[in-house]
Design a protein around this motif. Structure first.
Motif, PDB file in Angstrom:
ATOM      1  N   ILE A  56      38.072  65.998 123.435  1.00  9.40           N
ATOM      2  CA  ILE A  56      37.639  64.971 124.381  1.00  9.40           C
ATOM      3  C   ILE A  56      38.272  63.620 124.057  1.00  9.40           C
ATOM      4  N   ASP A  57      38.757  63.449 122.823  1.00 11.58           N
ATOM      5  CA  ASP A  57      39.401  62.188 122.438  1.00 11.58           C
ATOM      6  C   ASP A  57      40.662  61.911 123.255  1.00 11.58           C
ATOM      7  N   ILE A  58      41.219  62.921 123.906  1.00  7.14           N
ATOM      8  CA  ILE A  58      42.368  62.725 124.802  1.00  7.14           C
ATOM      9  C   ILE A  58      42.043  61.666 125.846  1.00  7.14           C
ATOM     10  N   MET A  59      40.803  61.657 126.303  1.00  8.28           N
ATOM     11  CA  MET A  59      40.401  60.737 127.363  1.00  8.28           C
ATOM     12  C   MET A  59      40.366  59.277 126.902  1.00  8.28           C
ATOM     13  N   ASN A  60      40.394  59.057 125.575  1.00 12.22           N
ATOM     14  CA  ASN A  60      40.374  57.694 125.043  1.00 12.22           C
ATOM     15  C   ASN A  60      41.770  57.140 124.792  1.00 12.22           C
ATOM     16  N   ASP A  61      42.806  57.939 125.011  1.00 11.34           N
ATOM     17  CA  ASP A  61      44.185  57.508 124.776  1.00 11.34           C
ATOM     18  C   ASP A  61      44.914  57.487 126.126  1.00 11.34           C
ATOM     19  N   ALA A  62      45.133  56.279 126.659  1.00 10.57           N
ATOM     20  CA  ALA A  62      45.721  56.131 127.991  1.00 10.57           C
ATOM     21  C   ALA A  62      47.113  56.739 128.110  1.00 10.57           C
ATOM     22  N   SER A  63      47.820  56.869 126.988  1.00 11.90           N
ATOM     23  CA  SER A  63      49.168  57.448 127.056  1.00 11.90           C
ATOM     24  C   SER A  63      49.117  58.972 127.207  1.00 11.90           C
ATOM     25  N   ARG A  64      47.918  59.564 127.067  1.00 10.56           N
ATOM     26  CA  ARG A  64      47.775  61.023 127.170  1.00 10.56           C
ATOM     27  C   ARG A  64      47.067  61.457 128.458  1.00 10.56           C
ATOM     28  N   VAL A  65      46.692  60.489 129.296  1.00  6.47           N
ATOM     29  CA  VAL A  65      46.031  60.792 130.568  1.00  6.47           C
ATOM     30  C   VAL A  65      47.028  60.517 131.684  1.00  6.47           C
ATOM     31  N   PHE A  66      47.310  61.532 132.473  1.00  9.37           N
ATOM     32  CA  PHE A  66      48.324  61.418 133.517  1.00  9.37           C
ATOM     33  C   PHE A  66      47.734  61.665 134.894  1.00  9.37           C
ATOM     34  N   ASN A  67      48.376  61.066 135.857  1.00 12.04           N
ATOM     35  CA  ASN A  67      48.027  61.301 137.256  1.00 12.04           C
ATOM     36  C   ASN A  67      49.318  61.598 138.000  1.00 12.04           C
ATOM     37  N   ALA A  68      49.289  62.617 138.769  1.00 12.39           N
ATOM     38  CA  ALA A  68      50.430  62.948 139.619  1.00 12.39           C
ATOM     39  C   ALA A  68      49.992  62.756 141.064  1.00 12.39           C
ATOM     40  N   ASP A  69      50.850  62.150 141.839  1.00 12.30           N
ATOM     41  CA  ASP A  69      50.542  61.944 143.248  1.00 12.30           C
ATOM     42  C   ASP A  69      51.785  62.272 144.047  1.00 12.30           C
ATOM     43  N   GLU A  70      51.578  62.924 145.147  1.00  7.87           N
ATOM     44  CA  GLU A  70      52.710  63.290 145.974  1.00  7.87           C
ATOM     45  C   GLU A  70      52.616  62.593 147.321  1.00  7.87           C
ATOM     46  N   THR A  71      53.762  62.396 147.889  1.00  4.45           N
ATOM     47  CA  THR A  71      53.815  61.892 149.252  1.00  4.45           C
ATOM     48  C   THR A  71      54.866  62.705 149.980  1.00  4.45           C
ATOM     49  N   GLY A  72      54.638  62.927 151.236  1.00  5.31           N
ATOM     50  CA  GLY A  72      55.564  63.745 151.999  1.00  5.31           C
ATOM     51  C   GLY A  72      56.058  63.027 153.237  1.00  5.31           C
TER      52      GLY A  72
END
Length: 171
Positions: free
Chosen positions: A108-124
């Motif tokens: 759960i410590d992954i959630m405390n490190d911003a460099s390890r939390v990613f967001n992918a977004d697509e546009t078409g």
């Protein structure tokens, strides 16, 4: 004011209810379908009217919409059936399941490190526009969607992926 309508008030109410109900389910009614339905009612009842072959025209539809401001002609956006099934509760459940998984795996410590939390977004960008004016509720719906039966929506997609600290994933 003006002459009486060719449909009874009850028939018009049923027509309005049908249009709104179908739109809420993702199947907005095309104006020609409304005319088809009215034509069928008039043919079956054999009541006198001024329509050619018992089929109302554009003027009748315009006046019908004026009599029923709860319905409007709106431009629809085509979405897939799977996308239409995404709901806020389903998204909240996904995040709850993710949190539980991270806790179960003791990561759960992954959630405390911003460099390890990613967001992918697509546009078409659509290559084949396919939508048109349909009838649906005039209010309560910001957007009106039409659920596509298959792959009617072709597009070129761009995927952007960033970490929570603002770092982009290298191309």
């Amino acid at each position: 004011m003006g002459p009486s309508t060719f449909l009874t008030p009850d028939e018009e109410t049923r027509l309005v209810t049908w249009i709104i109900s179908k739109a809420k389910l993702g199947f907005p009614i095309h104006p020609e379908e409304v005319k088809d339905s009215v034509q069928k009612v008039l043919k079956e009842s054999s009541r006198p009217n001024k329509f050619i072959d018992d089929r109302p025209g554009t003027k009748w539809l315009k006046l019908f919409l004026l009599r029923h401001p709860e319905i409007s002609k709106r431009n629809t956006e085509i979405i897939s059936k799977s996308r239409a099934s995404v709901t806020e509760p389903a998204i909240r459940q996904w995040f709850a399941d993710l949190k539980k998984y991270l806790e179960d795996e003791n990561i759960i410590d992954i959630m405390n490190d911003a460099s390890r939390v990613f967001n992918a977004d697509e546009t078409g960008m659509r290559t084949c526009m396919k939508s048109g004016f349909e009838l649906g509720p005039a209010r309560k719906f910001k957007d009106l969607y039409e659920i596509a039966a298959g792959n009617e929506k072709e597009s070129i997609t761009v995927l952007c992926n960033y970490s929570a600290n603002g770092t982009a994933v290298p191309q």
